[in-house]
Design an enzyme around this catalytic site. Structure first.
Site, PDB file in Angstrom:
ATOM      1  N   PRO A 233     -14.882  -5.021 -50.734  1.00 58.08           N
ATOM      2  CG  PRO A 233     -16.535  -6.053 -51.297  1.00 58.08           C
ATOM      3  CD  PRO A 233     -15.718  -5.166 -50.102  1.00 58.08           C
TER       4      PRO A 233
ATOM      5  CB  THR B 143     -14.003  -3.464 -58.677  1.00 61.73           C
ATOM      6  OG1 THR B 143     -13.988  -4.856 -58.545  1.00 61.73           O
ATOM      7  CG2 THR B 143     -12.720  -2.994 -59.137  1.00 61.73           C
ATOM      8  CG  ASP B 144     -17.781  -6.804 -55.155  1.00 55.56           C
ATOM      9  OD1 ASP B 144     -17.228  -6.932 -56.655  1.00 55.56           O
ATOM     10  OD2 ASP B 144     -18.112  -7.360 -54.397  1.00 55.56           O
ATOM     11  CB  ALA B 145     -19.186  -0.077 -54.226  1.00 56.50           C
TER      12      ALA B 145
END
Length: 402
Positions: free
Chosen positions: A171, A173-175
């Site tokens: 995922p 954009t979670d990072a």
């Protein structure tokens, strides 16, 4: 000397990765972060693992510990009015609130920014959702960083031209997004120290990802061309630049010798590079396949670490394509404190990340494991909200603290 954010109180209403990772940064800097959870609706990352010893369980997720290290946790049912009142009282204590609900949900619970601000005018609230809180598609849109990567355009750019888009790992954009959130919160805290006023921060995960996709946008805006998947690493305009196989099973080296000085350094190491066809930039681009084949022939006969050492010693940018085992064995990461051992009462020892940074003149608090569900409920209600044992017992009997 105290930690950078000692004395800063954070109420973490978020879950999965973006919000919790942002809260972890603040905890690493010394903030007191209280995570709100419920055993009736646990943080989904508790179900994702990896789990210690391969045994699944909500208290055995190493990912949860890594994202929530250093926090306290209270279990509150915020769907009930009494639970929401506890959150509003905690908002009076908090300097910062993090939340990652689907846009519109907190407003229906009367826990949106206007509701919290009525209790605490100095409060700083940061919301993160896929598309932000405003705009034609924001309300009701939910999902995780895999959707954020698709919305930002990153998924389309990665993969092979004759196959479906593969997208970045996990995922994405979670990072990416927590880096924008934390910087914004620190700026808001600085502003509040000067003006005394709080603020509302609206961060869209997809928009955070778009920042990294602007070269593709510029190509379309300037020339009307949509960059396509290439299936290989490196830029089509930079030669030599890419990944080259080394000896061993699935071992690779990343090399970028496209700059003139780096190219000359590479030529001094690999004899095959002295071919006259490679003398000019145009020649290297026209004969890219032959050039890369010559580099691959040289790298294939050697271990990746040996190639990295030899090229870096010659001044050529190069690095082993790391795998998780490489990180686990990395001496520098251990000496720098990036890898940290925790001891959990449920599963014993595990290893998570320490702080992602260090400050020369300001100490950071020691890295602690993540909290169990509701582990600090009574402690927080008593010490932060000043509730008596009988009041806490009544809330527990009413099923509110679960």
């Amino acid at each position: 000397m105290s930690a950078p954010l000692a004395g800063v109180n954070v109420l973490d209403l978020s879950w999965v990765m973006v919000g919790p990772a942002s809260g972890r940064y603040l905890a690493d800097m010394g903030a007191d972060v209280i995570k709100v959870e419920s055993s009736k609706r646990i943080d989904p990352v508790r179900t994702l693992g990896p789990f210690k010893d391969g045994k699944a369980g909500p208290e055995r997720s190493v990912s949860y510990h890594n994202l929530n290290a250093g926090k306290r946790c209270i279990a509150i049912d915020i769907r009930r009015p009494e639970g929401r009142e506890i959150i509003l009282r905690l908002a009076q204590w908090a300097d910062v609130v993090l939340e990652s609900f689907t846009p519109g949900v907190l407003e229906t619970l009367h826990l949106g920014y206007p509701d919290l601000r009525r209790r605490n005018e100095r409060i700083i609230m940061a919301s993160t959702s896929l598309l932000g809180q405003t705009g034609p598609y924001a309300q009701g849109t939910s999902g995780v960083g895999t959707m954020g990567a698709a919305m930002s355009g990153a998924t389309y750019q990665i993969g092979w031209p004759d196959r479906e888009p593969a997208g970045p790992f996990g995922p994405w954009t979670d990072a990416v997004t927590p880096r924008f959130i934390v910087a914004s919160i620190l700026a808001a805290l600085h502003r509040r120290s000067r003006t005394g006023t709080g603020s509302y921060i609206d961060v869209a995960q997809a928009e955070a990802g778009i920042q990294f996709m602007l070269p593709a946008y510029y190509e379309c805006a300037a020339n009307g061309a949509i960059p396509e998947r290439r299936g290989v690493a490196g830029s089509p305009l930079q030669v030599p630049q890419g990944l080259f196989r080394c000896s061993g099973e699935d071992r690779w080296i990343a090399i970028d010798a496209s700059a003139p000085n780096h190219w000359e350094a590479l030529r001094a190491v690999i004899a095959e590079m002295c071919d006259a066809r490679f003398d000019t930039i145009v020649g290297r681009m026209r004969n890219r396949a032959e050039l890369e084949a010559a580099i691959s022939k040289w790298t294939r006969a050697q271990e990746a670490a040996a190639v990295e050492h030899r090229l870096q010693a010659a001044g050529v940018p190069a690095h082993v394509v790391s795998r998780s085992g490489d990180f686990a064995r990395d001496v520098d990461l251990r000496e720098a404190g990036h890898l940290h051992k925790i001891i959990d009462p449920v599963f014993g020892e595990a290893e998570i990340e320490g702080p992602r940074f260090s400050l020369e003149r300001t100490p950071l608090p020691p890295t602690r494991r993540g909290p169990r569900i509701g582990e600090h409920t009574k402690e927080v209600l008593a010490t932060v909200l000043g509730m008596s044992e009988s009041e806490i017992a009544q809330l527990s009997e009413a099923g509110l603290l679960a």
